[in-house]
Scaffold this active site. Structure first.
Site, PDB file in Angstrom:
ATOM      1  N   GLY A  29       0.742  -0.959   0.146  1.00  0.00           N
ATOM      2  CA  GLY A  29      -0.020   0.143  -0.132  1.00  0.00           C
ATOM      3  C   GLY A  29       0.869   1.213   0.086  1.00  0.00           C
ATOM      4  CD  GLU A  33       2.538   7.606 -11.806  1.00  0.00           C
ATOM      5  OE1 GLU A  33       2.762   6.843 -12.983  1.00  0.00           O
ATOM      6  OE2 GLU A  33       1.306   7.795 -11.475  1.00  0.00           O
ATOM      7  CG  HIS A  35       3.164   0.959  -5.405  1.00  0.00           C
ATOM      8  ND1 HIS A  35       3.455   1.986  -4.681  1.00  0.00           N
ATOM      9  CD2 HIS A  35       3.916   0.014  -4.582  1.00  0.00           C
ATOM     10  CE1 HIS A  35       4.217   1.687  -3.590  1.00  0.00           C
ATOM     11  NE2 HIS A  35       4.414   0.459  -3.405  1.00  0.00           N
ATOM     12  N   GLY A 146       9.328  -4.086  -8.683  1.00  0.00           N
ATOM     13  CA  GLY A 146       9.853  -3.189  -9.060  1.00  0.00           C
ATOM     14  C   GLY A 146      11.661  -3.273  -8.916  1.00  0.00           C
TER      15      GLY A 146
END
Ligand code: PAF
Length: 281
Positions: A29, A33, A35, A146
């Site tokens: 959570g 940007e 994510h 990422g």
């Protein structure tokens, strides 16, 4: 319509009823940007996208920021809807760990002990354990992570390989502010002055890259140049290292193949990490 599923049974039911391929974007959570670029990559590649939002206690050390970690679920939902997610898996800690902390854990060996693992000794075991649970619950075809968390990405790729998990791991490039600062939920801890200082992380890495591109192949020379650049701005790095992109072993002294330059720096309340690939992986 985007569905929010709070139970493992509900998530599995949704999965059984959905058609085509599934992409999973695991998150804690406090979405930004970075994510959302993972979500967009999934929406593009898979027929359905599930985003998990779960702050995993298992990956936080005793003195870390578990209770302070930003929780912005309503805002996250609006962002996920706009980015085209189909489902959000939002379990409670009790749902994920009904017997208290998991007795069974995924050990990731030396890959979890180098770089960030030196100061966060249980972190990667906690990450690998929750990720294998999420993969077992959602059973996705693709899982997106990422590249900013390079060590995490390498650890998960290795786990998926070692344990024959039927999923394709997709790494997504780091999203940066115009200053070069890599987006991170922990950037919220920075004051505006600290944010200015934090831009030096990527600046130092780019300096290392420019030395590499100019033909420098000494691992230590590049590492020391990055370290000095940070120190010149009053930043004392927790580590600066050049490592093999897949195994995370220390890169050879003469760089004869691509390496990842990785660093961690504490600025105020935030512990920030960043990395850059030297050469074409
Ligand atoms: O990168 C993160 O946000 C977390 O480490 C992950 C992969 C969601 C596991 O809790």
């Amino acid at each position: 319509m985007m569905e929010v599923l709070r139970t493992i049974d509900g998530m599995r039911r949704w999965n059984r009823q959905s058609t085509g391929t599934i992409g999973l974007v695991p998150t804690m959570g406090a979405l930004h940007e970075g994510h959302l670029s993972l979500v967009r990559a999934s929406v593009k590649k898979a027929d359905r996208t599930v985003v998990s939002v779960f702050v995993n206690p298992l990956q936080f050390g005793a003195n870390e920021d578990l209770s302070a970690y930003p929780r912005t679920f309503e805002q996250d939902l609006a962002l996920l809807k706009a980015a085209g997610a189909d489902a959000v898996f939002y379990p409670s800690v009790e749902e994920m760990y009904p017997r208290g902390e998991s007795l069974t854990r995924v050990s990731v060996g030396t890959m979890g002990q180098v770089l960030c693992g030196r100061t966060r000794p249980i972190h990667f075991e906690g990450v690998a354990t929750v990720v294998i649970k999420l993969l077992n619950i959602v059973a996705p075809d693709y899982a997106f992570f990422g590249e900013k968390d390079w060590q995490q990405l390498a650890v998960i790729r290795r786990m998926v390989d070692d344990l024959n998990v039927p999923v394709t791991v997709v790494g997504v490039p780091t999203v940066r502010e115009t200053s070069g600062l890599a987006l991170s939920s922990r950037n919220q801890y920075l004051s505006s002055e600290e944010r200015g200082l934090a831009a030096n992380l990527s600046r130092a890495l780019r300096l290392g890259l420019s030395r590499y591109e100019a033909g420098e192949r000494s691992r230590d020379a590049i590492r020391d140049a990055i370290r000095r650049e940070l120190q010149e701005h009053g930043l004392e790095p927790e580590y600066v290292e050049l490592v093999d992109p897949d195994t995370l072993d220390t890169a050879p002294q003469v760089l004869d193949r691509p390496a990842v330059a990785a660093l961690a720096v504490r600025i105020g309340r935030a512990r920030l990490i960043d990395n850059l690939m030297l050469g074409q992986n």
